[in-house]
Structures are given as C-alpha cells and as structure tokens.
Design an enzyme around this catalytic site. Structure first.
Site, PDB file in Angstrom:
ATOM      1  N   VAL A 111      -8.181 -13.715  -3.366  1.00  0.00           N
ATOM      2  CA  VAL A 111      -9.441 -14.174  -3.979  1.00  0.00           C
ATOM      3  C   VAL A 111     -10.220 -12.955  -4.497  1.00  0.00           C
ATOM      4  O   VAL A 111     -10.897 -13.005  -5.522  1.00  0.00           O
ATOM      5  CB  VAL A 111     -10.287 -14.941  -2.923  1.00  0.00           C
ATOM      6  N   ASP A 123      -8.865  -1.364  -4.817  1.00  0.00           N
ATOM      7  CA  ASP A 123      -8.964  -0.576  -3.584  1.00  0.00           C
ATOM      8  C   ASP A 123      -9.843   0.672  -3.721  1.00  0.00           C
ATOM      9  O   ASP A 123     -10.260   1.242  -2.716  1.00  0.00           O
ATOM     10  CB  ASP A 123      -7.561  -0.132  -3.126  1.00  0.00           C
ATOM     11  N   GLU A 144      -2.236   4.189  -8.299  1.00  0.00           N
ATOM     12  CA  GLU A 144      -1.472   5.360  -7.865  1.00  0.00           C
ATOM     13  C   GLU A 144       0.018   5.305  -8.266  1.00  0.00           C
ATOM     14  O   GLU A 144       0.573   6.279  -8.779  1.00  0.00           O
ATOM     15  CB  GLU A 144      -1.655   5.369  -6.342  1.00  0.00           C
TER      16      GLU A 144
HETATM   17  O1  F6P Z   1      -3.650  -2.633  -4.335  1.00  0.00           O
HETATM   18  C1  F6P Z   1      -4.299  -3.852  -4.492  1.00  0.00           C
HETATM   19  C2  F6P Z   1      -3.922  -4.802  -3.400  1.00  0.00           C
HETATM   20  O2  F6P Z   1      -4.644  -5.997  -3.587  1.00  0.00           O
HETATM   21  C3  F6P Z   1      -4.142  -4.279  -1.968  1.00  0.00           C
HETATM   22  O3  F6P Z   1      -5.488  -4.314  -1.578  1.00  0.00           O
HETATM   23  C4  F6P Z   1      -3.234  -5.179  -1.189  1.00  0.00           C
HETATM   24  O4  F6P Z   1      -2.810  -4.581   0.016  1.00  0.00           O
HETATM   25  C5  F6P Z   1      -2.070  -5.364  -2.120  1.00  0.00           C
HETATM   26  O5  F6P Z   1      -2.544  -5.094  -3.425  1.00  0.00           O
HETATM   27  C6  F6P Z   1      -1.475  -6.743  -2.106  1.00  0.00           C
HETATM   28  O6  F6P Z   1      -0.376  -6.736  -2.927  1.00  0.00           O
HETATM   29  P1  F6P Z   1       0.376  -8.020  -3.512  1.00  0.00           P
HETATM   30  O7  F6P Z   1      -0.357  -8.443  -4.729  1.00  0.00           O
HETATM   31  O8  F6P Z   1       1.734  -7.509  -3.823  1.00  0.00           O
HETATM   32  O9  F6P Z   1       0.339  -9.078  -2.465  1.00  0.00           O
END
Ligand code: F6P
Length: 350
Positions: free
Chosen positions: A281, A130, A106
């Site tokens: 993971v 997601d 997005e």
């Molecule tokens: O958008 C993908 C995602 O893995 C989400 O599910 C999660 O909330 C976020 O990114 C985690 O982000 P980061 O990699 O910045 O910890």
C-alpha cells in the site's frame, strides 16, 4: 542531422513519482533538445530482449498524477545473465541509442554504474520509497510512502484509543528505518523500532507499561520491516524473513516482524495488542505533490545532463538544489537514518 535517440527505463520496485520523471524527461528532451525517445519496458529485462516502445509527447501526457510506471518494471539483473553486458551493449548499438536514462534504486543504478564503466552513456535518477540511496538527501517516492504510513498511524490511533489496545504498525524500508522514523514522528508513535538502533523487547514492554501507568491506556509502536528481534538487551538480533528466497540482486524478502513484536508485547505487558502490516500500500497510488515536483526536477536535470554530455552521474537533491553526483558514489553504500532523527523520535517514547 539525424535526431539523437535516448532510451529510458525504470527498474526495481515501483514507486510513486516514476511517471512524473518520465514525463519531464520526454517533455524537456523533445521540446528543448530535439531528441527522440525510446521507452524500455520492464527495466533491464526490456533492454536484454529489446522490448521497447517509441515515446512521444502524447504518450507522456496525462500521467503526472498516476502511480506506478507506464514503462513497467522488474528486478532483473542483467549482469547475472551469461553475456548480459554484451547483449545490452549490442542492443543499445543496434537501436541507435546515444544515451540511457536509468531510473532506479541501488540495484538498478549499480548496473548503470557498471555500464558506464564499460563505455555506455548513462545518467541515473534516484528512486525508492526506502530513501536509502547515498549521494542524495531524498529519493522520490519516499515522501508519498511516509504520508501513506502517517495516515495509517493516525487511523490506527483512534481505534487503539477506543479499545485500550497496543497497535503495532509494520512499515517497509528494507534495511533502513527512514519510513518508520519519519512516519513515527509524524504520527506520534510511542516507540519506533528500526535497524539502525536495535531495541530489545523487554525495553519496549517496560516503556509501554510505564506509559500506561501514567494514565495512557493505548500505545502505538511502529516497526521497520528490517528491524531485528532481540529478546534481551545483549541478544544477537534476528531478521524476520517472509521466506528463504532471494531476488536477482541477492536481497531477502523481509516482513513479519510486526506480528512477532505484537505477540511479545501482549505476552510481556498483558495489554491486548493488534498488528497492521502496511506492505505494498505504501508504494501504490498517486504521488504526493512533493514527489511530483521532485520527480519533475530530477527528470529535467537528467535530460539536461544528457544534453551536456555529462554521463556516469546521478541527479541528486542536496539541500534544495538538484546537483549531479557520480553514479559510483550513489551506489557505494546504503544510507542509514541519521542518529539525530532517531533521537527526536526517542523524545516521545513511552
Ligand atoms: O525497495 C522497496 C521495497 O518496497 C522495500 O521497502 C521492500 O522490502 C521491497 O521493496 C519489497 O519488494 P517486492 O516488491 O519485491 O515485494
């Protein structure tokens, strides 16, 4: 005539299948359309600083099965920088890029939509574990995350059963419960907590107690990181955050709801409870065959759109066909889980 040069970047959180897209774009673009390619490192950050590399067929060979992205990634938002848009426009021109293929979710595609409005030739590819992007049935990376979460639920099942415990499994998904619901259905969860349909803790506990009364002595609860804690049915929910920081696109860092739910279950039911937080993971390692094929189909369709001069579009999966949709439509709103899918999960609650 000079060959056209096409730029490609991967932005946002990494996800399995990114390399499949890069490989397909370059392979089809070089062999069938006679293009040259420039790989842009670290998403939009690389385009701001012109941190790039020439991408040849050799560079994209042997990467199909590899997780992550050979181009690296970041959550940089160039539109937050002073003169960000102008810097990007200038760098695209100075480097002779006739089009950009932007692989992202997005946020990354939101920037691509703005650049397209400003006259830059962009084509988008929908990426995120997601699966929360509108305009497409599936993003690549999601299938891999669901498979990893399902395997984790399967493994947790046997230990839950041996110890007569409740196991709470927290999965990612940001403000949607796609991973939770699909992995919950696939893994036989006894309850799935998602942002789209809040369930208060008392209802969760009552369902677990009922299940144990009918002879079951263990339970599996899957919780999406974006689900909210509600202590009573009419409570206003609370999002659980890792800290107060936000990223450059204004997103909070979700995480930790699993531990709170586990404590509440233990307190409310008296059953010994443990929590597993799957975290990154779910984004690591090799893509599933589905994501390799989907990423490849997306990559081919994206470079074909460039060849046809169809810009401002994102390639998307509708049914079993890859079709272009306007970038603006893809980023207009977050795609939440269908009520029907949640109802299917609910059949198995308690
Ligand atoms: O958008 C993908 C995602 O893995 C989400 O599910 C999660 O909330 C976020 O990114 C985690 O982000 P980061 O990699 O910045 O910890």
């Amino acid at each position: 005539m000079a060959k056209k040069k096409i730029g490609i970047l991967t932005g946002g959180g990494d996800c399995p299948g990114l390399n499949a897209v890069i490989r397909a774009v370059v392979r089809k673009g070089v062999v069938f359309h006679n293009y040259d390619f420039v790989g842009i490192y670290h998403g939009w950050a690389g385009l701001m600083q012109m941190n790039t590399v020439d991408l040849t067929l050799r560079d994209v060979s042997g990467i199909l099965h590899r997780g992550g992205t050979i181009l690296k990634t970041s959550r940089t938002n160039p539109l937050k920088e002073k003169d960000g848009m102008q810097t990007i426009e200038r760098n695209i021109q100075e480097n002779g890029l006739s089009a950009l293929i932007v692989v992202g979710g997005e946020d990354t595609l939101g920037v691509a939509a703005k650049l397209y409005e400003a006259g830059i030739n962009c084509v988008g590819v929908p990426k995120t574990i997601d699966n929360d992007l509108s305009g497409t049935d599936y993003t690549f990376g999601f299938d891999t995350a669901v498979n990893i979460a399902t395997e984790a639920i399967d493994r947790v099942h046997t230990t839950a059963e041996s110890h007569n415990r409740v196991m709470v499994v927290e999965v990612m998904g940001r403000h949607t419960g796609w991973i939770a619901v699909e992995a919950g259905i696939a893994g036989g969860a006894d309850m799935v907590l998602v942002p789209e349909k809040q369930i208060d803790i008392k209802t969760v506990n009552d369902a677990i107690i009922k299940r144990h009364r009918r002879g079951k002595d263990f339970s599996i609860v899957v919780v999406a990181e974006g689900a909210q804690i509600m202590r009573k049915p009419d409570d206003e929910g609370t999002l659980i955050l890792q800290d107060q920081k936000t990223d450059e696109f204004g997103h909070v860092r979700l995480g930790g709801i699993g531990s709170i739910v586990a404590k509440e279950i233990e307190k409310g039911t008296g059953f010994e409870t443990r929590v597993v937080i799957l975290g990154h993971v779910q984004r690591g390692g090799s893509p599933t065959a589905f994501d390799r094929v989907l990423g490849t189909r997306y990559g081919i369709a994206a470079i074909d759109l460039v060849a046809k001069g169809e810009f401002g579009k994102m390639v998307s999966l509708r049914g079993n066909k890859i079709v272009p949709v306007p970038l603006s439509e893809a980023v207009a709103e977050v795609k939440t889980v269908d009520a029907e899918l949640i109802e299917i999960a609910e059949v198995f609650y308690g």
